[in-house]
Design a protein around this motif. Structure first.
Motif, PDB file in Angstrom:
ATOM      1  N   PRO A 162       4.900   8.103  -6.732  1.00  0.00           N
ATOM      2  CA  PRO A 162       3.663   7.374  -6.417  1.00  0.00           C
ATOM      3  C   PRO A 162       2.491   7.806  -7.285  1.00  0.00           C
ATOM      4  CG  PRO A 162       4.100   9.043  -4.759  1.00  0.00           C
ATOM      5  CD  PRO A 162       5.302   9.030  -5.662  1.00  0.00           C
ATOM      6  N   SER A 163       1.562   6.883  -7.476  1.00  0.00           N
ATOM      7  CA  SER A 163       0.304   7.177  -8.168  1.00  0.00           C
ATOM      8  C   SER A 163      -0.827   7.452  -7.191  1.00  0.00           C
ATOM      9  CB  SER A 163      -0.078   5.982  -9.054  1.00  0.00           C
ATOM     10  OG  SER A 163       0.930   5.702 -10.000  1.00  0.00           O
ATOM     11  N   TYR A 164      -0.657   7.040  -5.936  1.00  0.00           N
ATOM     12  CA  TYR A 164      -1.704   7.173  -4.929  1.00  0.00           C
ATOM     13  C   TYR A 164      -1.080   7.602  -3.604  1.00  0.00           C
ATOM     14  CZ  TYR A 164      -3.755   3.988  -8.347  1.00  0.00           C
ATOM     15  OH  TYR A 164      -4.172   3.410  -9.511  1.00  0.00           O
ATOM     16  N   GLU A 165      -1.919   8.127  -2.734  1.00  0.00           N
ATOM     17  CA  GLU A 165      -1.474   8.401  -1.375  1.00  0.00           C
ATOM     18  C   GLU A 165      -1.190   7.079  -0.663  1.00  0.00           C
ATOM     19  OE1 GLU A 165      -0.840  11.194   0.580  1.00  0.00           O
ATOM     20  OE2 GLU A 165      -0.785  12.079  -1.443  1.00  0.00           O
ATOM     21  N   THR A 196      -3.895   3.965   0.627  1.00  0.00           N
ATOM     22  CA  THR A 196      -5.218   4.080   0.002  1.00  0.00           C
ATOM     23  C   THR A 196      -5.482   2.994  -1.037  1.00  0.00           C
ATOM     24  OG1 THR A 196      -4.449   5.578  -1.747  1.00  0.00           O
ATOM     25  CG2 THR A 196      -5.208   6.583   0.322  1.00  0.00           C
ATOM     26  N   HIS A 197      -4.453   2.400  -1.610  1.00  0.00           N
ATOM     27  CA  HIS A 197      -4.628   1.374  -2.636  1.00  0.00           C
ATOM     28  C   HIS A 197      -3.634   0.246  -2.418  1.00  0.00           C
ATOM     29  CE1 HIS A 197      -6.755   4.649  -4.606  1.00  0.00           C
ATOM     30  NE2 HIS A 197      -7.278   3.755  -5.449  1.00  0.00           N
ATOM     31  N   ARG A 198      -4.083  -0.964  -2.670  1.00  0.00           N
ATOM     32  CA  ARG A 198      -3.195  -2.123  -2.681  1.00  0.00           C
ATOM     33  C   ARG A 198      -2.768  -2.367  -4.115  1.00  0.00           C
ATOM     34  NH1 ARG A 198      -3.403  -7.648  -3.982  1.00  0.00           N
ATOM     35  NH2 ARG A 198      -2.298  -9.078  -2.559  1.00  0.00           N
ATOM     36  N   VAL A 199      -1.462  -2.354  -4.338  1.00  0.00           N
ATOM     37  CA  VAL A 199      -0.888  -2.657  -5.648  1.00  0.00           C
ATOM     38  C   VAL A 199       0.174  -3.725  -5.411  1.00  0.00           C
ATOM     39  CG1 VAL A 199       0.261  -1.761  -7.708  1.00  0.00           C
ATOM     40  CG2 VAL A 199      -1.292  -0.283  -6.395  1.00  0.00           C
ATOM     41  N   TYR A 200      -0.161  -4.961  -5.735  1.00  0.00           N
ATOM     42  CA  TYR A 200       0.731  -6.098  -5.455  1.00  0.00           C
ATOM     43  C   TYR A 200       2.089  -5.863  -6.108  1.00  0.00           C
ATOM     44  CZ  TYR A 200       2.124 -10.989  -4.843  1.00  0.00           C
ATOM     45  OH  TYR A 200       2.764 -12.147  -4.492  1.00  0.00           O
ATOM     46  N   SER A 201       3.168  -6.040  -5.337  1.00  0.00           N
ATOM     47  CA  SER A 201       4.460  -5.543  -5.819  1.00  0.00           C
ATOM     48  C   SER A 201       5.631  -6.263  -5.180  1.00  0.00           C
ATOM     49  CB  SER A 201       4.558  -4.044  -5.508  1.00  0.00           C
ATOM     50  OG  SER A 201       5.873  -3.569  -5.688  1.00  0.00           O
ATOM     51  N   ASN A 202       6.504  -6.831  -6.025  1.00  0.00           N
ATOM     52  CA  ASN A 202       7.775  -7.368  -5.528  1.00  0.00           C
ATOM     53  C   ASN A 202       8.690  -6.274  -4.975  1.00  0.00           C
ATOM     54  OD1 ASN A 202       7.125 -10.037  -6.027  1.00  0.00           O
ATOM     55  ND2 ASN A 202       8.151 -10.094  -8.019  1.00  0.00           N
ATOM     56  N   PRO A 203       8.838  -5.124  -5.651  1.00  0.00           N
ATOM     57  CA  PRO A 203       9.682  -4.073  -5.081  1.00  0.00           C
ATOM     58  C   PRO A 203       9.180  -3.550  -3.739  1.00  0.00           C
ATOM     59  CG  PRO A 203       9.392  -3.702  -7.428  1.00  0.00           C
ATOM     60  CD  PRO A 203       8.463  -4.814  -7.053  1.00  0.00           C
ATOM     61  N   SER A 204       7.884  -3.658  -3.474  1.00  0.00           N
ATOM     62  CA  SER A 204       7.338  -3.173  -2.207  1.00  0.00           C
ATOM     63  C   SER A 204       7.740  -4.075  -1.050  1.00  0.00           C
ATOM     64  CB  SER A 204       5.810  -3.076  -2.307  1.00  0.00           C
ATOM     65  OG  SER A 204       5.261  -2.420  -1.183  1.00  0.00           O
ATOM     66  N   THR A 236       0.822  -1.214   0.000  1.00  0.00           N
ATOM     67  CA  THR A 236       0.000   0.000   0.000  1.00  0.00           C
ATOM     68  C   THR A 236       0.857   1.267   0.000  1.00  0.00           C
ATOM     69  OG1 THR A 236      -0.180  -0.094   2.432  1.00  0.00           O
ATOM     70  CG2 THR A 236      -1.951  -1.125   1.150  1.00  0.00           C
ATOM     71  N   ALA A 237       2.056   1.176  -0.566  1.00  0.00           N
ATOM     72  CA  ALA A 237       2.983   2.310  -0.545  1.00  0.00           C
ATOM     73  C   ALA A 237       2.569   3.435  -1.481  1.00  0.00           C
ATOM     74  CB  ALA A 237       4.396   1.836  -0.909  1.00  0.00           C
ATOM     75  N   GLY A 238       1.686   3.139  -2.451  1.00  0.00           N
ATOM     76  CA  GLY A 238       1.254   4.178  -3.375  1.00  0.00           C
ATOM     77  C   GLY A 238       1.437   3.827  -4.829  1.00  0.00           C
ATOM     78  N   GLY A 239       1.697   2.557  -5.129  1.00  0.00           N
ATOM     79  CA  GLY A 239       1.764   2.155  -6.531  1.00  0.00           C
ATOM     80  C   GLY A 239       3.107   1.677  -7.016  1.00  0.00           C
ATOM     81  N   LEU A 240       3.941   1.127  -6.124  1.00  0.00           N
ATOM     82  CA  LEU A 240       5.159   0.474  -6.614  1.00  0.00           C
ATOM     83  C   LEU A 240       4.763  -0.642  -7.581  1.00  0.00           C
ATOM     84  CD1 LEU A 240       7.228   0.390  -3.318  1.00  0.00           C
ATOM     85  CD2 LEU A 240       8.018   1.394  -5.474  1.00  0.00           C
TER      86      LEU A 240
END
Length: 397
Positions: free
Chosen positions: A171-174, A177-185, A144-148
């Protein structure tokens, strides 16, 4: 420096121990033999057609029920040499590795080495002044970091390139606020957790965490003495492959393990009472929801559902949209579970392997599926759900 106390009782020689644990965990007596046979029939009926339909060379399936473990092996670990899958066969588990990374980060939190509210720059000064200086560790661990992005760009070939990538990310989001599944995260979450503990991530995992969990056939780097047990995966073209190195690969998808060891990991998640107190608290931190995304609660590593649940609900939570598209997320304050009884699950894939793990702590049941082909996730979940529900019925009778 020893950062972990070993699980008790301590363990001995690797190969003999794995086989001894399997034998010792099997139930004794006529009723126990009947239980084992009934589960074996259910597993056969689910797995044999699955392998045929998806051209899977080999699989290992593990079941735990009331503290008893069962492992079944199918097919070949190496088609070219006709090597069968056995109790020592190592499979890549892809993103199921994230549950191990989460456990290490939660352990660092339990030991007071980090706080989930820490900004990344508290543990990596190079992040100071970047967009990630506004993102906390819990954001990273829950995607939920913001779009990694799902993966690192192609020009981030190894860990030497990660600082440049993270400093340039926008980031694309605050955050939150959004879950974007991400290996870098979650990869950065694991990296920063290791920084807080003062040792490289692979060393902490292989020399400290994995032994403390009682895992003796689980690796990030497969040693030369164990390479004969490392299965080949098979890609879409049917060619033998193994995972290639990448940036923060150890943290995001780097674990190789056996069905018996992964089942042991499930069992200590179901009952961590033999672990030292900090590890017990760490496991508890990975079994509570921090965000709600539809019917799924996102924890650290694991994804949670109220139990009982429907197959469709679990399939939706593991859908391509959930993995590939941004999803609105609701922060849970305080963190909470989706119900009095919960199902925890995680899928994992590499180019040549597919894995799935799921368990219900309150019912003391769990399952692991390991295959040396990356076959469709819905097929894994269908098979696992069928087996798990049947195991629950057998348990009740």
């Amino acid at each position: 420096m020893r950062l972990f106390e070993l699980a008790k009782p301590t363990v001995g020689a690797r190969h003999t121990l794995v086989l001894a644990l399997i034998a010792a965990s099997l139930p004794v007596g006529a009723k126990a033999d009947e239980t084992q046979q009934r589960i074996a029939t259910v597993v056969d009926e689910a797995i044999k057609p699955l392998m045929s339909e998806n051209d899977i060379p080999g699989m290992a399936v593990g079941i735990t029920i009331d503290g008893r473990s069962f492992v079944w092996n199918y097919g070949l670990a190496d088609r070219e040499k006709a090597v069968p899958v056995n109790h020592s066969t190592l499979f890549e588990i892809g993103s199921v590795s994230k549950t191990f990374t989460a456990t290490l980060g939660a352990y660092a939190h339990a030991k007071g080495k980090l706080s989930f509210s820490d900004k990344g720059s508290a543990h990596m000064s190079a992040l100071s002044g970047s967009a990630l200086d506004r993102v906390n560790l819990l954001d990273l661990g829950t995607y939920t970091a913001g779009g990694l992005p799902l993966q690192f760009p192609d020009d981030v070939a190894d860990n030497s390139d990660i600082t440049r990538f993270y400093r340039g990310w926008r980031p694309s989001y605050e955050p939150g606020t959004h879950r974007v599944y991400s290996n870098p995260s979650i990869g950065l979450f694991g990296y920063l957790a290791a920084e807080s503990l003062g040792e490289p991530f692979p060393l902490l995992m292989e020399k400290n965490l994995l032994p403390a969990l009682g895992l003796n056939k689980t690796y990030i780097t497969v040693a030369a003495l164990e390479i004969q047990d490392y299965a080949f995966g098979y890609n879409k073209a049917g060619k033998p492959v193994r995972v290639t190195p990448g940036a923060l690969d150890a943290q995001a998808y780097g674990i190789k393990t056996t069905a018996s060891d992964l089942l042991r990991f499930i069992e200590v998640n179901i009952d961590p009472s033999r672990l030292e107190p900090s590890l017990q608290r760490a496991i508890a931190s990975t079994q509570i929801g921090y965000y709600r995304v539809g019917d799924m609660y996102q924890s650290l590593g694991w994804e949670l559902y109220a139990w009982p649940t429907t197959l469709d609900t679990v399939l939706e939570g593991n859908s391509s949209d959930m993995a590939l598209e941004p999803q609105p997320a609701v922060r849970l304050n305080p963190p909470q579970k989706p119900g009095d009884e919960i199902l925890l699950n995680k899928t994992g894939s590499t180019d040549g392997f597919g894995a799935y793990a799921a368990f219900v702590p309150e019912r003391r049941i769990g399952i692991v599926l390991l295959a040396n082909r990356n076959f469709p996730i819905p097929a894994r979940i269908n098979a696992a759900f069928t087996i798990l529900k049947a195991v629950e019925t057998i348990q009740e009778h």
